[in-house]
Scaffold this active site. Structure first.
Site, PDB file in Angstrom:
ATOM      1  N   ARG A 287     -23.934  24.187  -6.841  1.00  0.00           N
ATOM      2  CA  ARG A 287     -22.576  24.282  -7.353  1.00  0.00           C
ATOM      3  C   ARG A 287     -22.611  24.024  -8.848  1.00  0.00           C
ATOM      4  NH1 ARG A 287     -21.433  26.714  -3.456  1.00  0.00           N
ATOM      5  NH2 ARG A 287     -19.822  26.284  -1.903  1.00  0.00           N
TER       6      ARG A 287
ATOM      7  N   GLU B   5     -16.151  28.916 -12.738  1.00  0.00           N
ATOM      8  CA  GLU B   5     -16.543  30.245 -12.237  1.00  0.00           C
ATOM      9  C   GLU B   5     -15.323  31.141 -12.273  1.00  0.00           C
ATOM     10  OE1 GLU B   5     -18.534  30.336  -8.471  1.00  0.00           O
ATOM     11  OE2 GLU B   5     -20.104  29.028  -9.218  1.00  0.00           O
TER      12      GLU B   5
ATOM     13  N   HIS C 139     -22.624  34.108  -8.679  1.00  0.00           N
ATOM     14  CA  HIS C 139     -22.559  33.393  -7.390  1.00  0.00           C
ATOM     15  C   HIS C 139     -22.831  34.346  -6.215  1.00  0.00           C
ATOM     16  CE1 HIS C 139     -20.665  29.598  -5.380  1.00  0.00           C
ATOM     17  NE2 HIS C 139     -21.619  30.111  -4.621  1.00  0.00           N
TER      18      HIS C 139
HETATM   19  C1  DGY Z   1     -21.753  28.738   0.144  1.00  0.00           C
HETATM   20  O1  DGY Z   1     -21.751  29.251   1.265  1.00  0.00           O
HETATM   21  O2  DGY Z   1     -21.378  27.587  -0.055  1.00  0.00           O
HETATM   22  C2  DGY Z   1     -22.264  29.572  -0.990  1.00  0.00           C
HETATM   23  O3  DGY Z   1     -22.088  28.990  -2.214  1.00  0.00           O
HETATM   24  C3  DGY Z   1     -21.688  30.959  -0.942  1.00  0.00           C
HETATM   25  O4  DGY Z   1     -22.342  31.599   0.075  1.00  0.00           O
END
Ligand code: DGY
Length: 327
Positions: free
Chosen positions: A237, A266, A285
């Site tokens: 993240r 983001e 992402h």
């Molecule tokens: C998640 O699933 O948390 C990812 O960041 C996106 O697939």
């Protein structure tokens, strides 16, 4: 019998939608961008079930305005956008999609590692710009992956899957986590406290959820402990890394490069200084974005939603305690 109403905050792969079409009255947000918060709140208030994504803020105020909601299903493994305690306090089950995206995400983390180490995006820009004149003995030199030391921060499912890939490249594997992880030994990975891992690694790959504990885990001090030749990879993240400190580290030669699948915010604004750096690779992402995996995630999210609407235990709950309380 009236079908339960569900609000789906973006078009998800058809496999998931097909499961919901027969059983539910679907309110589908078809824009590319997420619904603005006020619309999300209003549409959630009219729904029995909510299928949301990591870009939707699900907070206490939204829940307060939506007493009809019986289940929230997130199409992602991470759920830091959801106030889970507020959901639990209301007895509202929250589902997510663990496991199915592990290998796809690990593939991508490794792809970023390799791309940054061997400067592939930079080399591609160089060739496309017509700057390739001849074979150059010192042209676009990168870092070796084979035999290098990889530091994995967060040795959960995805961290372990990255370690398996690293074994194929004869990498020395270090990891850190809240405690030693039994599976790590089988993968030949050695435990290190965070500071030692940062100091010893050629590549540092992040695989922790975003929590108050991991917010800015990689800050100016952490970056200062890394090697000047080291490369940071983030598929976890964005806010796990302090971006201001990262910019300073990348421009000041404290680390060699970074590869970011996730950023804070983001998307990054187009004028973000990070986007202007050759030694910072940024992608939008997409670590879990394979056709098969996104299809499976959509199915899992739909199954969680349907179970919640039937009043059953979700197959993949984030807050299983809401079911224990119901007994
Ligand atoms: C998640 O699933 O948390 C990812 O960041 C996106 O697939």
């Amino acid at each position: 019998m009236t079908r339960p109403r569900v609000f789906i905050t973006r078009v998800i792969p058809e496999e998931g939608l097909a499961l919901l079409r027969d059983a539910c009255a679907i309110d589908l947000w078809e824009d590319e961008l997420p619904p603005p918060y006020d619309i999300l709140q209003r549409r959630a208030a009219e729904a029995d079930g909510l299928l949301c994504l990591l870009s939707d803020r699900i907070d206490a105020a939204l829940l307060e305005a939506a007493p009809r909601l019986r289940v929230i299903s997130q199409m992602a493994v991470g759920y830091d956008n959801i106030d889970v305690s507020a959901c639990t306090a209301r007895g509202l089950p929250v589902g997510h999609t663990p496991g199915v995206l592990t290998e796809t995400t690990a593939d991508f983390a490794f792809a970023l590692l390799m791309a940054a180490a061997r400067r592939i995006p930079e080399a591609e820009r160089y060739a496309r710009a017509g700057r390739w004149k001849t074979w150059g003995p010192t042209l676009l030199l990168g870092r070796d992956i084979y035999g290098a030391t990889l530091g994995i921060i967060g040795m959960g499912r995805i961290g372990q899957a990255v370690a398996r890939r690293a074994r194929g490249f004869a990498m020395r594997i270090l990891y850190t986590d809240r405690a030693e992880v039994p599976e790590a030994a089988i993968l030949g990975a050695e435990y290190r406290p965070l500071e030692s891992l940062l100091a010893e690694s050629d590549f540092v790959s992040l695989h922790v959820p975003l929590t108050p504990e991991t917010f800015h885990l990689i800050d100016a001090r952490a970056l200062s402990l890394m090697r000047p030749t080291a490369i940071l990879i983030n598929t976890a993240r964005g806010p796990v890394v302090d971006h201001t400190a990262l910019y300073e580290a990348l421009t000041g030669g404290q680390i060699a490069a970074a590869a970011l699948d996730v950023t804070d915010p983001e998307p990054l604004p187009p004028d973000s200084p990070l986007l202007a750096l050759d030694n910072c690779l940024v992608v939008p992402h997409i670590a879990s974005a394979s056709v098969a995996t996104r299809g499976r995630m959509a199915v899992m999210a739909a199954e969680n939603l349907l179970a919640g609407l039937r009043g059953e235990r979700l197959p993949h709950p984030v807050n299983p305690e809401v079911f224990d309380r119901r007994r």
